[in-house]
Design a protein around this motif. Structure first.
Motif, mmCIF file in Angstrom:
data_model
loop_
_atom_site.group_PDB
_atom_site.id
_atom_site.type_symbol
_atom_site.label_atom_id
_atom_site.label_comp_id
_atom_site.label_asym_id
_atom_site.label_seq_id
_atom_site.Cartn_x
_atom_site.Cartn_y
_atom_site.Cartn_z
ATOM 1 N N LEU A 120 -26.449 -9.284 -40.969
ATOM 2 C CA LEU A 120 -27.357 -9.574 -42.136
ATOM 3 C C LEU A 120 -27.505 -11.039 -42.589
ATOM 4 O O LEU A 120 -28.628 -11.425 -42.784
ATOM 5 C CB LEU A 120 -27.478 -8.366 -42.970
ATOM 6 C CG LEU A 120 -27.827 -7.099 -42.668
ATOM 7 C CD1 LEU A 120 -27.441 -6.193 -43.899
ATOM 8 C CD2 LEU A 120 -29.372 -6.883 -42.162
ATOM 9 N N ASP A 121 -26.276 -11.316 -43.042
ATOM 10 C CA ASP A 121 -26.230 -12.673 -43.675
ATOM 11 C C ASP A 121 -26.763 -13.730 -42.744
ATOM 12 O O ASP A 121 -27.668 -14.500 -42.756
ATOM 13 C CB ASP A 121 -25.018 -13.069 -44.070
ATOM 14 C CG ASP A 121 -24.378 -12.265 -45.219
ATOM 15 O OD1 ASP A 121 -25.268 -11.705 -46.220
ATOM 16 O OD2 ASP A 121 -23.372 -12.072 -45.439
ATOM 17 N N ASP A 122 -26.321 -13.460 -41.355
ATOM 18 C CA ASP A 122 -26.688 -14.510 -40.062
ATOM 19 C C ASP A 122 -28.418 -14.423 -39.932
ATOM 20 O O ASP A 122 -29.038 -15.391 -39.684
ATOM 21 C CB ASP A 122 -26.194 -14.100 -38.981
ATOM 22 C CG ASP A 122 -26.423 -15.215 -37.850
ATOM 23 O OD1 ASP A 122 -25.854 -16.371 -37.950
ATOM 24 O OD2 ASP A 122 -26.818 -14.715 -36.976
ATOM 25 N N ILE A 123 -28.977 -13.289 -40.039
ATOM 26 C CA ILE A 123 -30.303 -13.400 -39.952
ATOM 27 C C ILE A 123 -30.949 -13.960 -40.903
ATOM 28 O O ILE A 123 -31.931 -14.770 -40.703
ATOM 29 C CB ILE A 123 -30.461 -11.620 -39.642
ATOM 30 C CG1 ILE A 123 -30.135 -11.098 -38.480
ATOM 31 C CG2 ILE A 123 -32.165 -11.456 -39.805
ATOM 32 C CD1 ILE A 123 -30.159 -9.517 -38.509
ATOM 33 N N ALA A 124 -30.662 -13.595 -42.169
ATOM 34 C CA ALA A 124 -31.355 -14.284 -43.320
ATOM 35 C C ALA A 124 -31.059 -15.664 -43.378
ATOM 36 O O ALA A 124 -32.228 -16.360 -43.528
ATOM 37 C CB ALA A 124 -30.456 -13.698 -44.645
ATOM 38 N N ALA A 125 -30.011 -16.345 -42.998
ATOM 39 C CA ALA A 125 -30.053 -17.918 -42.749
ATOM 40 C C ALA A 125 -30.591 -18.324 -41.842
ATOM 41 O O ALA A 125 -31.294 -19.322 -41.588
ATOM 42 C CB ALA A 125 -28.464 -17.979 -42.367
ATOM 43 N N GLY A 126 -31.150 -17.638 -40.529
ATOM 44 C CA GLY A 126 -31.608 -18.016 -39.497
ATOM 45 C C GLY A 126 -33.172 -17.833 -40.074
ATOM 46 O O GLY A 126 -34.075 -18.842 -39.590
ATOM 47 N N TYR A 127 -33.738 -16.900 -40.537
ATOM 48 C CA TYR A 127 -35.025 -16.933 -41.064
ATOM 49 C C TYR A 127 -35.374 -18.419 -42.017
ATOM 50 O O TYR A 127 -36.591 -18.951 -41.985
ATOM 51 C CB TYR A 127 -35.386 -15.929 -42.096
ATOM 52 C CG TYR A 127 -35.513 -14.489 -41.148
ATOM 53 C CD1 TYR A 127 -35.571 -14.623 -39.732
ATOM 54 C CD2 TYR A 127 -35.496 -13.163 -41.694
ATOM 55 C CE1 TYR A 127 -35.834 -13.444 -39.083
ATOM 56 C CE2 TYR A 127 -35.465 -11.954 -40.928
ATOM 57 C CZ TYR A 127 -35.622 -12.252 -39.548
ATOM 58 O OH TYR A 127 -35.712 -11.195 -38.808
ATOM 59 N N PHE A 134 -41.377 -15.537 -44.472
ATOM 60 C CA PHE A 134 -40.679 -14.271 -45.192
ATOM 61 C C PHE A 134 -39.289 -14.539 -45.163
ATOM 62 O O PHE A 134 -38.624 -15.534 -44.444
ATOM 63 C CB PHE A 134 -40.953 -13.069 -44.366
ATOM 64 C CG PHE A 134 -40.750 -13.200 -43.036
ATOM 65 C CD1 PHE A 134 -39.551 -12.695 -42.472
ATOM 66 C CD2 PHE A 134 -41.581 -13.488 -41.956
ATOM 67 C CE1 PHE A 134 -39.053 -12.708 -41.026
ATOM 68 C CE2 PHE A 134 -41.248 -13.647 -40.668
ATOM 69 C CZ PHE A 134 -40.177 -13.219 -40.530
ATOM 70 N N GLU A 135 -38.426 -13.894 -45.982
ATOM 71 C CA GLU A 135 -37.217 -13.864 -45.980
ATOM 72 C C GLU A 135 -36.500 -12.759 -46.022
ATOM 73 O O GLU A 135 -37.116 -11.639 -46.623
ATOM 74 C CB GLU A 135 -36.857 -14.874 -47.004
ATOM 75 C CG GLU A 135 -37.130 -14.221 -48.392
ATOM 76 C CD GLU A 135 -36.744 -15.309 -49.621
ATOM 77 O OE1 GLU A 135 -36.047 -16.435 -49.388
ATOM 78 O OE2 GLU A 135 -37.263 -15.060 -50.816
#
Length: 261
Positions: A120-127, A134-135
């Protein structure tokens, strides 16, 4: 031997000869009848059977009480690859209507909880790196997708076009007092605002933004605090994430506070 008996309209009944039937067919050999001493062992436990016998008439011996055949263990779910896990998490986050915890996501996907948080941290950083509108961020103890603050004007225009603001100014002020002073009593809220807030507080409770959280030990008055829905609506993970109040206070706030004591 049965005596022959003849009556009108009847046939003669005779005792069949040994080795033959009444119809004259050879007598079929009957199945061997187990001995009486073998019948006595039908209901006996397996340990009481005579040596070399597995049970009378081909019946397998009974299992001792309390012993059951173990059922095969359920096979663990296959581990998803990083790409599959990322896609599954994004699909779930698109349809949730409230923040979802890492443990709940791990249970649904049948994956190790230790993989969910870092992914989830990796997905958030990618966004964030891609500059999406969106974030993904933590809110109310879980994760949820939110629009970025820099696009709030366009989102508000789309959502609120032709609609009225749900909360009045009095309700917003009361909610702010509860958020920054919680847990707080009703009388304390009224003293800070300078007006009676009973009706406004009931409205906030009915909307699910404020809730009771016990009573004050000295006076017994009910205490109020903000709810998880309040954090969700504001996109906060906890009340400590509220912006500092000092920049919004007037310069003479201390003198005003002393005057109202």
């Amino acid at each position: 031997m049965l005596e022959s008996y003849r009556s009108p309209g009847t046939t003669t009944l005779q005792d069949p000869m040994p080795g033959s039937t009444a119809a004259g067919r050879p007598e079929e050999p009957s199945a061997p009848v187990p001995a009486i001493d073998q019948l006595a062992h039908l209901d006996a436990p397996a340990g009481d059977l005579p040596a070399g016998e597995g049970g009378a008439a081909g019946v397998p011996p009974k299992q001792p009480a309390g012993r059951r055949r173990a059922s095969p263990a359920a096979e663990p779910a296959p581990e998803l690859s990083d790409a599959e896990l990322r896609g599954a998490l994004e699909a779930i986050l698109l349809v949730v209507d409230q923040p979802v915890s890492e443990l709940a996501l791990a249970q649904v996907l049948e994956q190790s909880p230790e993989r969910i948080g870092p992914m989830l941290d990796d997905i958030a950083a990618g966004y964030t790196a891609a500059g999406h509108g969106f974030e993904l961020r933590r809110a109310a103890g879980g994760w949820r997708l939110y629009t970025r603050p820099e696009y709030a004007t366009y989102v508000e225009r789309f959502v609120l076009d032709g609609q009225l603001v749900r909360l009045t100014q009095a309700a917003l002020e009361t909610l702010a007092v509860v958020a920054y002073k919680q847990p707080v009593t009703r009388s304390r809220i009224s003293a800070i605002r300078g007006v009676n807030c009973d009706g406004v507080l009931r409205t906030l409770v009915s909307r699910g933004l404020v809730e009771e959280c016990g009573s004050e030990p000295d006076s017994g008055a009910f205490l109020y605090r903000t709810t998880t829905m309040f954090l969700e609506k504001l996109g906060l993970n906890c009340v400590d994430d509220l912006p500092p109040l000092a920049p919004f206070l007037p310069d003479d706030v201390e003198e005003f506070a002393d005057a109202t004591r």
